[in-house]
Enzyme design. Structure first.
Site, PDB file in Angstrom:
ATOM      1  N   HIS A 158      43.583  45.947  49.571  1.00 19.15           N
ATOM      2  CA  HIS A 158      44.601  45.044  49.045  1.00 19.15           C
ATOM      3  C   HIS A 158      45.032  44.081  50.147  1.00 19.15           C
ATOM      4  CE1 HIS A 158      47.721  43.759  46.233  1.00 19.15           C
ATOM      5  NE2 HIS A 158      48.533  43.704  47.278  1.00 19.15           N
ATOM      6  N   SER A 216      48.957  38.662  46.060  1.00 16.31           N
ATOM      7  CA  SER A 216      49.537  39.783  45.319  1.00 16.31           C
ATOM      8  C   SER A 216      50.557  39.275  44.295  1.00 16.31           C
ATOM      9  CB  SER A 216      50.139  40.793  46.297  1.00 16.31           C
ATOM     10  OG  SER A 216      50.371  42.033  45.668  1.00 16.31           O
ATOM     11  N   ASP A 227      40.435  47.640  45.606  1.00 14.15           N
ATOM     12  CA  ASP A 227      41.866  47.402  45.794  1.00 14.15           C
ATOM     13  C   ASP A 227      42.644  48.549  45.151  1.00 14.15           C
ATOM     14  OD1 ASP A 227      44.535  46.550  45.701  1.00 14.15           O
ATOM     15  OD2 ASP A 227      44.000  44.467  45.288  1.00 14.15           O
TER      16      ASP A 227
END
Length: 347
Positions: free
Chosen positions: A303, A148, A275
């Site tokens: 995610h 991320s 996502d």
């Protein structure tokens, strides 16, 4: 120890039939039991008066090392970090989870904290780790994983460094990356995604308001307390504290997508098409990246989820895919001369 001696997973990701949808696949892993990992914490005192905490998974001194950069408000106890370290422990490798400033459980000392484009911090950390890993005339194999926000900063650094990055790393995997921060910020500003935004803002605002005890005039406490989107928080806190004009300037300068064409270290980018944080419509295409970058966009996974059957599910696919990719690049598991730059070509 050879990577190929382990039954590692290189097959495409398939979500369990009983867990469908990007939101479910993102949230469900937070409720799973997590492996117990014994870390050794090391604190680096920095020249600017601040510090960085790194949690190490120790093993034999000459084992390959995987350095992990966590996501927004993550830590060494995030489910993806623990699942990665569990596999490394099984392999006999070493691991390091780098905590961005203020994310290790102890407030950092300065006004600044961390942000999605902090490639300068990535550079300092990787160079110091590389220096610590040297043996006389040789360097241990070092890989990096960014998840991320940490993946965005890592990819940006790779693009900025170009070929020089191969002096420090042998391979990289970036997972669930908000490659276009404006698109990601927009996605998180409405609908069900506001649940994630509130989750992030709970700790971001708490940390920011805590800084006012040491720096009373840093920002408007009432405005920060009233933030409801990451755009507002970044405009009030992240951007000004890190030298950006405003949120738009921060997101534009920090997005990693424009840097993908300049990467020269073998790199795998894994982003699920469902996502919730990153719209599939703005994911990079093959013409957006260099020949060193492999794009892998599973239909599902959420995610940083990528849960694997059978019920109640395991978080084994992602770490196995990561190490498999490192193996696909030659699986360097031994010392190599410091001045040797590996020649890789990925079609």
């Amino acid at each position: 120890m050879k990577i190929s001696s382990f039954p590692l997973c290189a097959r495409p990701y398939e979500a369990p039939g009983w867990l469908r949808g990007g939101h479910a696949q993102t949230i469900y892993p937070y409720f799973l039991a997590r492996p117990a990992i014994v870390y050794r914490r090391e604190r680096w005192e920095l020249d600017d008066g601040d510090f960085i905490d790194i949690d190490w998974l120790d093993n034999v001194a000459d084992a390959p090392l995987v350095v992990l950069f966590h996501g927004l408000e993550g830590s060494s106890y995030s489910h993806y970090a623990l699942s990665m370290m569990a596999l490394l422990r099984q392999l006999g490798w070493r691991g390091a989870v780098v905590h961005f400033r203020g994310c290790s459980g102890s407030p950092n000392r300065l006004e600044r904290a961390y942000h999605a484009g902090d490639s300068t911090e990535i550079d300092f950390i990787l160079r110091r780790i590389s220096q610590q890993s040297k043996r006389p005339g040789y360097r241990l194999p070092i890989y990096a994983v960014g998840v991320s926000l940490g993946g965005n900063a890592l990819l940006k650094w790779l693009g900025e460094q170009g070929r020089q990055a191969s002096q420090l790393l042998d391979g990289v995997v970036a997972v669930s990356v908000p490659l276009d921060l404006a698109a990601a910020g927009g996605a998180l500003a409405s609908g069900f995604n506001l649940l994630y935004t509130r989750h992030f803002l709970d700790t971001l605002k708490y940390k920011a308001l805590g800084k006012l005890e040491r720096f009373p005039s840093l920002f408007d406490s009432a405005a920060v307390a009233g933030c409801t989107t990451l755009y507002e928080f970044d405009n009030l806190v992240t951007a000004p504290l890190h030298g950006f004009r405003d949120t738009e300037d921060y997101w534009e300068q920090s997005s990693s997508k424009p840097w993908l064409r300049h990467i020269e270290v073998p790199t795998l980018v894994i982003n699920a098409l469902n996502d919730p944080f990153m719209p599939a419509s703005v994911l990079p295409q093959p013409y957006d990246v260099s020949s060193a970058v492999v794009l892998e966009f599973p239909e599902e996974g959420g995610h940083a989820g990528f849960l694997h059957s059978p019920f109640p599910g395991k978080l084994t696919w992602l770490p196995e895919r990561i190490v498999s990719f490192f193996g696909e690049q030659g699986g360097r598991t031994a010392l190599r001369p410091i001045n040797t730059v590996p020649e890789f070509q990925i079609s």
